[in-house]
Design a protein around this motif. Structure first.
Motif, PDB file in Angstrom:
ATOM      1  N   TRP A   1     -27.264  -2.144  12.635  1.00 49.33           N
ATOM      2  CA  TRP A   1     -26.205  -1.269  13.147  1.00 49.33           C
ATOM      3  C   TRP A   1     -25.313  -0.770  12.028  1.00 49.33           C
ATOM      4  CZ3 TRP A   1     -24.079  -5.203  17.236  1.00 49.33           C
ATOM      5  CH2 TRP A   1     -25.081  -5.501  18.166  1.00 49.33           C
TER       6      TRP A   1
ATOM      7  N   ILE B   1     -23.954   3.455  10.484  1.00 49.54           N
ATOM      8  CA  ILE B   1     -22.508   3.695  10.483  1.00 49.54           C
ATOM      9  C   ILE B   1     -22.036   3.992   9.065  1.00 49.54           C
ATOM     10  CG2 ILE B   1     -20.245   2.605  10.809  1.00 49.54           C
ATOM     11  CD1 ILE B   1     -21.500   1.133  13.213  1.00 49.54           C
TER      12      ILE B   1
ATOM     13  N   LYS C   1     -23.151   7.453   8.092  1.00 47.55           N
ATOM     14  CA  LYS C   1     -22.398   8.491   8.804  1.00 47.55           C
ATOM     15  C   LYS C   1     -21.011   8.672   8.187  1.00 47.55           C
ATOM     16  CE  LYS C   1     -21.310  10.435  13.181  1.00 47.55           C
ATOM     17  NZ  LYS C   1     -21.896  11.755  13.211  1.00 47.55           N
TER      18      LYS C   1
ATOM     19  N   TRP D   1     -18.370   3.136   1.872  1.00 47.82           N
ATOM     20  CA  TRP D   1     -19.210   3.165   3.074  1.00 47.82           C
ATOM     21  C   TRP D   1     -20.688   3.206   2.708  1.00 47.82           C
ATOM     22  CZ3 TRP D   1     -17.777   1.362   7.414  1.00 47.82           C
ATOM     23  CH2 TRP D   1     -16.454   1.458   7.834  1.00 47.82           C
TER      24      TRP D   1
ATOM     25  N   LEU E   1     -22.908   2.086  19.618  1.00 45.38           N
ATOM     26  CA  LEU E   1     -21.817   2.307  18.666  1.00 45.38           C
ATOM     27  C   LEU E   1     -21.535   3.791  18.468  1.00 45.38           C
ATOM     28  CD1 LEU E   1     -22.588  -0.521  16.110  1.00 45.38           C
ATOM     29  CD2 LEU E   1     -20.665  -0.385  17.705  1.00 45.38           C
TER      30      LEU E   1
ATOM     31  N   LEU F   1     -17.820   4.748  18.922  1.00 47.95           N
ATOM     32  CA  LEU F   1     -17.076   5.092  17.710  1.00 47.95           C
ATOM     33  C   LEU F   1     -17.037   6.584  17.392  1.00 47.95           C
ATOM     34  CD1 LEU F   1     -18.379   2.258  15.344  1.00 47.95           C
ATOM     35  CD2 LEU F   1     -16.268   2.287  16.699  1.00 47.95           C
TER      36      LEU F   1
END
Length: 108
Positions: A14, A18, A21, A33, A75, A79
């Motif tokens: 997961w 994220i 992105k 990130w 998610l 999110l």
């Protein structure tokens, strides 16, 4: 214990979508990130490696990707305000049924 490793590996799956992105914006890359995504990929792969010592490869891979896909969809909805349609939930439910079916059909 192998199934616990596999579930956690799927949960690390997961993290990298994220991270990817959030890792690239119009202003440019956000290296924290991107690094987070990379670390999640490494952790996920390492735990999959350990799980496959006991769980058949095809089963482990299908469950791993299934957990990752289900988590990414959920998610994304929570999110990133992605669509939360009945059709999406129906097909995610089919993935969950497949994951459970593989778990129960696998040798212990």
């Amino acid at each position: 214990m192998a199934w616990a490793y596999l579930i956690v590996a799927g949960m690390f799956e997961w993290g990298w979508p994220i991270g990817l992105k959030l890792g690239l914006t119009d202003a440019g890359p956000r290296w924290g990130w991107i690094a987070f995504a990379g670390l999640c990929m490494i952790a996920s792969g390492a735990l999959l490696l350990v799980a496959q010592k006991t769980i058949p490869m095809g089963t482990a891979y299908a469950v791993w990707t299934g957990i990752g896909a289900v988590g990414a969809v959920v998610l994304g909805i929570l999110l990133f305000s992605e669509p939360a349609t009945i059709a999406r939930f129906f097909f995610v439910g089919l993935i969950i049924i497949g994951i459970l079916g593989l778990k129960f059909a696998s040798p212990s």
